[in-house]
Enzyme design. Structure first.
Site, PDB file in Angstrom:
ATOM      1  N   GLY A   1      67.313  11.940  39.422  1.00 52.07           N
ATOM      2  CA  GLY A   1      67.228  13.229  40.092  1.00 52.07           C
ATOM      3  C   GLY A   1      67.266  13.185  41.602  1.00 52.07           C
ATOM      4  O   GLY A   1      67.078  14.213  42.254  1.00 52.07           O
ATOM      5  N   THR A   2      67.525  12.009  42.196  1.00 54.26           N
ATOM      6  CA  THR A   2      67.520  11.906  43.654  1.00 54.26           C
ATOM      7  C   THR A   2      68.884  12.185  44.269  1.00 54.26           C
ATOM      8  O   THR A   2      69.014  12.166  45.500  1.00 54.26           O
ATOM      9  CB  THR A   2      67.031  10.512  44.087  1.00 54.26           C
ATOM     10  OG1 THR A   2      67.770   9.514  43.363  1.00 54.26           O
ATOM     11  CG2 THR A   2      65.556  10.346  43.813  1.00 54.26           C
ATOM     12  N   GLY A   3      69.916  12.420  43.467  1.00 56.04           N
ATOM     13  CA  GLY A   3      71.210  12.825  44.002  1.00 56.04           C
ATOM     14  C   GLY A   3      72.215  11.712  44.177  1.00 56.04           C
ATOM     15  O   GLY A   3      73.067  11.787  45.063  1.00 56.04           O
ATOM     16  N   LYS A   4      72.168  10.672  43.336  1.00 60.02           N
ATOM     17  CA  LYS A   4      73.116   9.559  43.469  1.00 60.02           C
ATOM     18  C   LYS A   4      74.549  10.009  43.179  1.00 60.02           C
ATOM     19  O   LYS A   4      75.486   9.665  43.898  1.00 60.02           O
ATOM     20  CB  LYS A   4      72.697   8.424  42.533  1.00 60.02           C
ATOM     21  CG  LYS A   4      71.323   7.841  42.843  1.00 60.02           C
ATOM     22  CD  LYS A   4      70.974   6.685  41.937  1.00 60.02           C
ATOM     23  CE  LYS A   4      70.708   7.110  40.514  1.00 60.02           C
ATOM     24  NZ  LYS A   4      69.514   7.974  40.392  1.00 60.02           N
TER      25      LYS A   4
ATOM     26  N   PRO B   1      65.416   6.556  41.736  1.00 55.42           N
ATOM     27  CA  PRO B   1      64.852   7.262  40.583  1.00 55.42           C
ATOM     28  C   PRO B   1      65.797   8.371  40.100  1.00 55.42           C
ATOM     29  O   PRO B   1      66.690   8.805  40.838  1.00 55.42           O
ATOM     30  CB  PRO B   1      63.539   7.858  41.138  1.00 55.42           C
ATOM     31  CG  PRO B   1      63.270   7.120  42.398  1.00 55.42           C
ATOM     32  CD  PRO B   1      64.586   6.701  42.943  1.00 55.42           C
TER      33      PRO B   1
ATOM     34  N   HIS C   1      35.230  21.284  30.807  1.00 56.54           N
ATOM     35  CA  HIS C   1      36.094  20.101  30.953  1.00 56.54           C
ATOM     36  C   HIS C   1      36.910  20.194  32.252  1.00 56.54           C
ATOM     37  O   HIS C   1      36.925  19.241  33.054  1.00 56.54           O
ATOM     38  CB  HIS C   1      37.027  20.000  29.737  1.00 56.54           C
ATOM     39  CG  HIS C   1      37.946  18.816  29.780  1.00 56.54           C
ATOM     40  ND1 HIS C   1      37.696  17.650  29.095  1.00 56.54           N
ATOM     41  CD2 HIS C   1      39.119  18.614  30.443  1.00 56.54           C
ATOM     42  CE1 HIS C   1      38.672  16.784  29.325  1.00 56.54           C
ATOM     43  NE2 HIS C   1      39.552  17.348  30.133  1.00 56.54           N
ATOM     44  N   GLU C   2      37.569  21.324  32.477  1.00 59.70           N
ATOM     45  CA  GLU C   2      38.404  21.466  33.671  1.00 59.70           C
ATOM     46  C   GLU C   2      37.554  21.548  34.938  1.00 59.70           C
ATOM     47  O   GLU C   2      37.956  21.042  35.995  1.00 59.70           O
ATOM     48  CB  GLU C   2      39.286  22.711  33.549  1.00 59.70           C
ATOM     49  CG  GLU C   2      40.256  22.685  32.379  1.00 59.70           C
ATOM     50  CD  GLU C   2      41.187  21.490  32.394  1.00 59.70           C
ATOM     51  OE1 GLU C   2      41.468  20.957  33.500  1.00 59.70           O
ATOM     52  OE2 GLU C   2      41.628  21.053  31.316  1.00 59.70           O
TER      53      GLU C   2
END
Length: 634
Positions: free
Chosen positions: A227-230, A225, A444-445
């Site tokens: 942002g995983t540091g490839k 994915p 709602h929340e």
């Protein structure tokens, strides 16, 4: 230095040099001469007023004699300097050089036989005049042309790109130590580091493997994915091995001209062979490595580039000592010829970090921060499942910014909590809400939060807020999972849908109508129901059949339905999706109706305080449970 500043500096220097040349060389040279008629020259010659004569390029350049005392009749004619009348000996005329066209070819013999200093026929001044008259006006154009040429040739004599060097590779070469990244600077990569260390050993000690007949892997593909540091892993591999590192993006190979991509691939591998052992890293390799089955134009530039890459990786020529590394988050679209053994021998999965990995990453990104002793990085790692290394780096940076903004000496745990909240929900913004809107948002929340509290297996509620955020929400309910989840059951998916529709259920229960605030909740719940039916086979009516095409593996794109399905099947899929979503909403309504007293109490507190945390919600729920138990005992 910035290229624009570099070019502008040279351009300014050229203008200054031109001005100095014109002011102190060309201008004095031209202004010291005056054009006279040929008859005036002959008169000065007959009156013996001429001292020197030079002839150059059919022009006569002569100088008059200095004035003597006989030329000065009255003392009033003498010049005065500082109140003193100069004598005739002190009086000298300026060197006057007159220019006249040569009209009498016999004049040269006459001058040579006279007592006038005759310099003869010279070409020097004529050449100087030629340079001054022709080249100097063209100098600005030459300067402009020079800078245009620089831009076209890629920024200077050493430029490798541009209009005259399309086929040259644009790869950036770094020595291993220049990458500045080692494995100790990366955390949470797990088994990926182990596999890459074997590549490093191959590059450092190839003879140790040669005696066993082992061959150096040709290629390593890093997939995972965003942002995983490839990219960091590729840099760390080069840094640990201490070998040259060629970095290039997939899109840099392709230009508008045919054949450029293939030429750049050839040039890149030629450079790498000269520096072997080395590493070639192509980031986002899917830009040139897409499957040829997707492209119906057999003469496309992308296909030519891919064919050349395949030939260079495993063709007749050998690439001993050259390891090519690629990175992508779309491995499903790559060409199968690129993925076979002998080209990309290894595919290394760079997945989202585990809890231990997240703690390692947080330690790396916080080692330069002044942390408060109360900070528990393990607790932060525990409440951030699904966060990538880039997300965690962003959280550490946001926490330090929050601490600096409040002028604190150290970063506190509260700064990290606010940083996580900011990354997940967005920055709070001051948008005044009317009492009616504020009340609807509060209910709602609260509906989301209470359904999550009463449904078993749901992620715990961390905080509920009715403060608008920059992501467009008027409020949010933040849930924090307690552990990493790799497998989700059918019941858990249905509970998630019920929590998502808890806000809409609260609106229907209290106000007897729904609002547009549930649009995103409906979108996410419908997507879960669609995947349950078409991808996971969780529909009794349609059975354990996959009705969806392959989805984007790591980018999370929605998978479309297969084109070979009949219209009756599409209708059944829609009915099943509608059924699942309706059941989830009915389940949320039942929970809130059974605990309506708690709903009103929590919503009231939320309207007063705007933010309520999990402890306060649990205290209200506990009091209501105790009250129910007492009433049942009575």
């Amino acid at each position: 230095m910035d290229k624009k500043k570099f070019s502008a500096g040279y351009f300014l220097l050229a203008l200054i040099a031109t001005w100095l040349f014109a002011e102190y060389i060309y201008k004095p040279y031209t202004e010291s001469k005056s054009e006279v008629s040929y008859s005036e020259f002959l008169k000065d010659l007959n009156d013996k007023k001429i001292e020197t004569v030079d002839i150059s390029d059919s022009r006569i350049i002569y100088k008059l004699k200095e004035k003597t005392s006989a030329d000065i009749e009255n003392v009033e004619d003498r010049p005065i300097i500082d109140g003193v009348i100069l004598t005739a000996k002190q009086t000298k005329t300026e060197d006057i050089k007159n220019v006249v066209r040569l009209q009498d070819p016999f004049l040269i013999e006459r001058l040579a036989s006279s007592d006038i200093k005759f310099g003869g026929i010279a070409q020097r001044n004529g050449l100087m005049d030629l340079l001054m008259g022709i080249l100097l006006p063209l100098l600005p154009l030459l300067i402009i042309w020079f800078f245009i040429f620089r831009g076209m040739s890629g920024g200077g004599m050493g430029g490798m790109g541009g209009i005259f060097s399309f086929g040259r590779s644009r790869a950036k070469e770094l020595q291993g130590e220049m990458t500045g990244v080692l494995f100790k600077d990366i955390g949470g990569v797990g088994e990926a580091e182990i596999e890459l260390r074997e590549i490093i050993e191959f590059l450092k000690e190839p003879k140790r493997f040669d005696k066993f007949g082992a061959k150096l892997p040709r290629g390593v593909l890093l997939v995972g994915p965003p942002g995983t540091g490839k990219t960091l892993l590729a840099k760390a591999t080069a840094g640990e091995a201490g070998v040259p590192f060629f970095f290039m993006t997939g899109s840099s190979f392709v230009e508008m001209f045919v054949g450029v991509g293939a030429a750049r691939v050839r040039d890149l591998f030629e450079q790498a062979k000269r520096k072997a052992p080395c590493i070639i890293f192509v980031d986002e390799i899917d830009a040139i490595g897409q499957s040829r089955m997707r492209n119906f134009n057999s003469n496309s530039e992308q296909e030519n580039t891919l064919n050349q890459l395949l030939a260079e990786m495993d063709g007749f020529a050998t690439n001993n000592g050259v390891v090519i590394m690629g990175a992508t988050n779309r491995p499903e679209i790559l060409d199968q010829a690129l993925l076979r053994p002998g080209r990309f021998d290894r595919q290394i999965q760079v997945v989202l970090p585990t809890e231990e990995g997240r703690e390692e990453i947080l330690k790396i990104h916080t080692r330069a921060l002044p942390l408060d002793p109360s900070i528990d990085l393990r607790a932060i790692a525990k409440v951030t499942p699904g966060f990538s290394g880039a997300d965690l780096a962003n959280i550490a940076n946001e926490a330090s910014l929050l601490a600096a903004r409040r002028k604190a000496d150290k970063v506190s745990m509260n700064d990290f909590d606010l940083a996580i909240e900011r990354v997940v929900a967005g920055l709070q913004r001051k948008t005044p809400l009317t009492p009616e809107v504020r009340k609807k948002v509060a209910y709602h929340e609260t509906g989301h939060a209470l359904v999550a509290c009463y449904l078993p297996g749901s992620d715990p509620v961390h905080k509920v807020s009715i403060i608008p955020t920059t992501k467009g929400a008027l409020g949010y309910t933040m849930q924090m999972p307690t552990e990493d989840q790799y497998l989700v059951s059918e019941g858990e998916l249905k509970n998630r849908m019920a929590v998502m529709l808890g806000g809409r259920a609260a609106e229907l229960l209290v106000f007897n109508e729904a609002t547009t605030g549930a649009s995103n909740d409906l979108e996410r719940a419908t997507e879960i129901a669609r995947r349950m039916v078409t991808e996971f086979g969780m529909s009794k009516t349609l059975g354990p059949v996959r009705y969806a095409n392959a989805s984007m593996m790591y980018l999370g794109g929605a998978a479309s339905n297969r084109e070979d399905l009949g219209s009756n099947t599409f209708d059944k899929i829609d009915d099943e999706i509608k059924k699942l979503v309706s059941e989830a909403q009915d389940g949320a309504l039942k929970i809130l109706r059974d605990h309506e007293k708690v709903l009103h109490e929590v919503a009231g507190v939320l309207q007063d305080k705007e933010v309520i945390n999990s402890d306060e919600i649990e205290a209200i729920v506990k009091r209501e449970n105790e009250a129910q138990t007492e009433s049942q005992n009575e």
